[in-house]
Design a protein around this motif. Sequence first.
Motif, PDB file in Angstrom:
ATOM      1  N   ALA A 210      17.747  13.578   0.879  1.00  0.00           N
ATOM      2  CA  ALA A 210      16.701  12.558   0.896  1.00  0.00           C
ATOM      3  C   ALA A 210      16.397  12.184   2.351  1.00  0.00           C
ATOM      4  O   ALA A 210      17.306  12.029   3.164  1.00  0.00           O
ATOM      5  CB  ALA A 210      17.159  11.330   0.116  1.00  0.00           C
ATOM      6  N   ARG A 211      15.106  12.039   2.644  1.00  0.00           N
ATOM      7  CA  ARG A 211      14.736  11.679   4.009  1.00  0.00           C
ATOM      8  C   ARG A 211      13.299  11.164   4.045  1.00  0.00           C
ATOM      9  O   ARG A 211      12.514  11.412   3.128  1.00  0.00           O
ATOM     10  CB  ARG A 211      14.870  12.877   4.950  1.00  0.00           C
ATOM     11  N   LEU A 213       9.533  11.232   5.575  1.00  0.00           N
ATOM     12  CA  LEU A 213       8.627  12.233   6.113  1.00  0.00           C
ATOM     13  C   LEU A 213       7.494  11.545   6.874  1.00  0.00           C
ATOM     14  O   LEU A 213       6.340  11.930   6.781  1.00  0.00           O
ATOM     15  CB  LEU A 213       8.047  13.090   4.984  1.00  0.00           C
ATOM     16  N   GLY A 214       7.819  10.533   7.589  1.00  0.00           N
ATOM     17  CA  GLY A 214       6.823   9.716   8.266  1.00  0.00           C
ATOM     18  C   GLY A 214       7.002   8.268   7.866  1.00  0.00           C
ATOM     19  O   GLY A 214       7.914   7.904   7.121  1.00  0.00           O
ATOM     20  N   GLU A 215       6.092   7.422   8.343  1.00  0.00           N
ATOM     21  CA  GLU A 215       6.231   5.983   8.101  1.00  0.00           C
ATOM     22  C   GLU A 215       6.095   5.627   6.630  1.00  0.00           C
ATOM     23  O   GLU A 215       6.782   4.729   6.147  1.00  0.00           O
ATOM     24  CB  GLU A 215       5.167   5.241   8.909  1.00  0.00           C
ATOM     25  N   CYS A 216       5.237   6.322   5.891  1.00  0.00           N
ATOM     26  CA  CYS A 216       4.967   5.956   4.496  1.00  0.00           C
ATOM     27  C   CYS A 216       5.106   7.137   3.543  1.00  0.00           C
ATOM     28  O   CYS A 216       4.355   7.262   2.572  1.00  0.00           O
ATOM     29  CB  CYS A 216       3.566   5.353   4.375  1.00  0.00           C
ATOM     30  N   PRO A 221      15.487  14.164  -3.616  1.00  0.00           N
ATOM     31  CA  PRO A 221      15.915  15.243  -4.512  1.00  0.00           C
ATOM     32  C   PRO A 221      16.113  14.708  -5.927  1.00  0.00           C
ATOM     33  O   PRO A 221      16.598  13.591  -6.124  1.00  0.00           O
ATOM     34  CB  PRO A 221      17.237  15.711  -3.900  1.00  0.00           C
ATOM     35  N   LEU A 222      15.723  15.506  -6.914  1.00  0.00           N
ATOM     36  CA  LEU A 222      15.925  15.168  -8.316  1.00  0.00           C
ATOM     37  C   LEU A 222      17.114  15.961  -8.846  1.00  0.00           C
ATOM     38  O   LEU A 222      17.544  16.929  -8.228  1.00  0.00           O
ATOM     39  CB  LEU A 222      14.671  15.500  -9.120  1.00  0.00           C
ATOM     40  N   PRO A 223      17.659  15.587  -9.995  1.00  0.00           N
ATOM     41  CA  PRO A 223      18.746  16.385 -10.572  1.00  0.00           C
ATOM     42  C   PRO A 223      18.268  17.813 -10.819  1.00  0.00           C
ATOM     43  O   PRO A 223      17.147  18.031 -11.285  1.00  0.00           O
ATOM     44  CB  PRO A 223      19.053  15.662 -11.896  1.00  0.00           C
TER      45      PRO A 223
END
Length: 251
Positions: A210-211, A213-216, A221-223
């Motif tokens: 999870a991260r 990718l910019g301000e908004c 990740p899903l199962p």
Amino acid sequence: MRTGVRAAARIVARGDGRGGTALPVLAGEGPLAPRRTRSVAGEARVVLVGAMSGPLGGDHLSVAAEASDGARLEVCSAAATIALPGQAEGEARQEFDLRVAGDSELRWLPEQLISAQGSELRVRTRVDLAAGARLALREEQVLVRFGERPGLLRSRLTLRLDGRALLDQELRCGLGAPGGWDGPAVLGGHRALGQLLLARPEFEQSPLQARMLGECASLVPLPGPAVLVTALAPDARQLRRVLDVALHDLG
């Protein structure tokens, strides 16, 4: 009393056994007109052409797409969809049912959905994947045209893998939605929102983290073999730019 339009379209893609993709079923009615365009590298491409304006109040439009037997299918639309108020009573409804076999790929990349002032639209998208299937699904929603107030939009997206639920989320926004939809915990004043849902077998072997990718924008990740990119932007152009970068890097 006026009633809305009822119409359906169906797309079925299958591998042709020679490295290409055939379209044994390509049918639509009323405002839904699917058209095959030039295939590229074994991938069948279909454009959904809107033969009428809308959806309008009271309309019920549905599209079913299936990729099986090694098919590679991309579906896009010829122009943005604009939800408008109509003379018929009740909300408009759009339903999309997407199925992908384990040896097949579907790229579902329509243009933006614009919620015009006075409109009321409910969108329901169901995705069913078999193990090993590949998917790229993009949704983009613009809540208002210039100088207008937003209509009411209800949108629900579900993803299942071999019958097991990986994602089930619903968004309600616009005039008439529960309070707080425009606050900092939801849209934060933005008027364009979108998501990119990707499923790849390799995501299960090498899970993404999870991260932001910019301000908004964020990646979650899903199962199993899937990830969800969610983004907000002040307008449709900037939203598309964010999702295009994510699609290029991940899809």
